[in-house]
Design a protein around this motif. Structure first.
Motif, short mmCIF file in Angstrom:
data_model
loop_
_atom_site.label_atom_id
_atom_site.label_comp_id
_atom_site.label_asym_id
_atom_site.label_seq_id
_atom_site.Cartn_x
_atom_site.Cartn_y
_atom_site.Cartn_z
N HIS A 140 26.62 37.51 33.44
CA HIS A 140 27.51 36.96 34.64
C HIS A 140 26.93 37.36 35.87
O HIS A 140 27.10 38.48 36.40
CB HIS A 140 28.92 37.66 34.63
CG HIS A 140 29.95 37.08 35.58
ND1 HIS A 140 30.80 35.92 34.99
CD2 HIS A 140 30.16 37.12 36.78
CE1 HIS A 140 31.72 35.79 36.11
NE2 HIS A 140 31.13 36.47 37.04
N ASP A 166 33.16 28.61 30.49
CA ASP A 166 33.31 30.04 31.08
C ASP A 166 34.19 30.11 32.13
O ASP A 166 33.70 29.76 33.44
CB ASP A 166 31.94 30.59 31.25
CG ASP A 166 31.84 32.11 31.34
OD1 ASP A 166 32.97 32.70 31.94
OD2 ASP A 166 30.70 32.70 31.34
N TYR A 221 34.22 31.38 26.87
CA TYR A 221 34.12 32.80 27.46
C TYR A 221 35.19 32.82 28.61
O TYR A 221 35.61 31.76 29.22
CB TYR A 221 32.74 33.17 27.99
CG TYR A 221 31.91 33.10 26.86
CD1 TYR A 221 31.48 34.35 26.15
CD2 TYR A 221 31.26 32.03 26.65
CE1 TYR A 221 30.40 34.30 25.27
CE2 TYR A 221 30.13 32.01 25.44
CZ TYR A 221 29.85 33.24 24.82
OH TYR A 221 28.78 32.92 23.85
N SER A 271 35.44 35.02 31.71
CA SER A 271 34.89 36.28 32.46
C SER A 271 36.14 36.81 33.32
O SER A 271 37.03 36.60 34.13
CB SER A 271 34.10 35.36 33.81
OG SER A 271 32.99 35.00 33.13
#
Length: 447
Positions: free
Chosen positions: A114, A265, A297, A299
């Motif tokens: 990330h 994400d 995902y 974050s």
């Protein structure tokens, strides 16, 4: 790994002690009179397909006292690289005339999962962050003025930032890149140039990231165009607090991912009820569309840190069942995320540096090994076994030994993505943030 309490003040004190060991040794793949900072420019990368390394230290098992792991066994080997993969692992041949790794520990190269490579002050004059007002929306207004100026040098800055990551042992990153009406697709195009220039020594995934909201600013046409390009994930940010509607924003995100065979994400900073609703909505969408499993995902996902332990465990089980991963940085300011619970329940947990020296964040060393160290301190992982396990935060789950001490990496045929450190074992590497001495990506000797 067992959870152990540690006060916030103790954590900060211990962290300060742990950050001094990141200075780099001379590259042992270059002449002995090289400068102590690794040369990771494109011209320095060696791309020959076949070569051999001797005196490579590998972990081979655990030493026990009763049922407790008290040390990690290692031995020296000779490793043959061919066609960018590990061709052979054999007994060490110390007298052979091949590259000498001098007993350095070989681990899977690190992965920063990330980061924002497209916007950074790194590589330019020093700047600290300015006082913030207006939360994320206030930062959006700042970016509208700042990003056009950053675009002028964003390719060169991204390359410098990639070199920093490489010097800290990372050969791969997942980078979020702004897609918004201010920069349109230009930030993405500039980053793609940087990644192309660095492709022999660095790999990446790209997340098309509507930093300024999907509907708060009219980013939809640019997101749709980006989805047709060479990217890997459709991103998002705080759909309720930025766009004012969870379902509308999330539905577009999911549909773009499905239509273009991308992953998802999403930045989720919202820590209250709206954050929990967004998590549950995404879980439902992924369960309705199984092709998104193991490709989705969240974050940060700070809402998890506000739940009580029972609800954290329930949510972790739901995330694991939907194969949705959590990706973030460490520490989380005043918030302690339930990383041990997530990992115990089988949720994929990865880390990255996020912003490095930019208008969001003054800090950032570029080291994900440091993130593993900070996690070990925060959650009380101080034993040989626990330290060896938390290394997976830096390697995205790849560990040399399984939980029983059986060697599972490296194997013949594995891609030659390797980092070498001045450490006796992975537990020491995490505890001391051991210096990185060499990096190999897909067989190419980066430094």
């Amino acid at each position: 790994m067992k959870e152990s309490g540690i006060s916030r003040m103790d954590f900060i004190k211990r962290s300060a002690l742990g950050l001094g060991g990141a200075a780099l040794l001379p590259s042992i793949l270059h002449a002995e009179n090289q400068d102590t900072t690794p040369d990771v420019t494109t011209k320095s990368i060696h791309t020959e397909k076949d070569y051999t390394l001797k005196n490579v230290r590998l972990e081979v098992g655990f030493d026990y006292e009763g049922d407790e792991v008290v040390a990690t066994k290692t031995a020296l080997f000779t490793i043959e690289i061919a066609d960018y993969r590990i061709k052979d692992i054999r007994a060490n041949q110390p007298d052979s005339k091949v590259m000498d790794m001098k007993g350095m520990l070989m681990l899977p190269s690190f992965r920063d999962m990330h980061i924002h490579l497209d916007k950074t002050f790194y590589g330019g004059p020093w700047q600290a962050v300015k006082r913030r007002t207006g939360g994320v929306k206030g930062m959006i207004e700042m970016e509208k003025e700042l990003l056009p100026e950053l675009l002028k040098t964003s390719t060169q800055r991204a390359e410098k930032l990639i070199e920093l990551l490489q010097s800290k042992g990372s050969a791969f990153a997942r980078s979020h890149v702004n897609i918004d009406p201010t920069v349109k697709l230009d930030s993405l195009k500039n980053l793609q140039i940087a990644l192309e220039n660095k492709k022999n020594g660095f790999g990446a995934e790209i997340v098309a990231f509507p930093q300024h909201g999907v509907y708060y600013t009219d980013s939809v046409p640019y997101l749709k165009e980006a989805a047709k390009m060479d990217i890997d994930f459709i991103g998002g940010v705080d759909p309720f607090s930025i766009d004012g509607a969870i379902e509308k924003t999330m539905d577009l995100t999911v549909q773009l991912a499905l239509d273009h065979q991308k992953g998802i994400d999403i930045h989720l900073h919202e820590s209250g009820e709206s954050g929990v609703k967004t998590i549950n909505y995404l879980i439902d969408k992924v369960n309705e569309n199984p092709s998104l499993k193991d490709k989705t995902y969240l974050s940060h996902c700070f809402a998890l840190g506000r739940l009580d332990k029972v609800k954290q465990e329930e949510m972790a089980e739901k995330l694991a069942a939907a194969q949705i991963g959590i990706v973030s940085t460490i520490p989380f300011g005043g918030l302690v995320m339930p990383i041990p619970i997530l990992m115990k329940k089988g949720v994929k947990v990865w880390v990255g540096n996020d912003s490095i020296i930019d208008h969001w964040n003054t800090f950032g060393t570029g080291s994900v090994l440091e993130k593993a160290n900070l996690a070990a301190q925060l959650y009380g992982y101080s034993t040989e076994f626990d330290l060896s396990r938390i290394l997976k935060l830096a390697t995205s789950d790849v560990l040399p030994l399984d939980d029983k001490g059986v060697q599972q990496w490296p194997k013949v045929g594995d891609e030659a993505n390797l980092v070498f450190l001045d450490a006796s074992c992975s537990a020491e590497a995490v505890a001391r943030i051991s210096p990185v001495t060499a990096l190999i990506y897909q067989g190419n000797r980066v430094f």
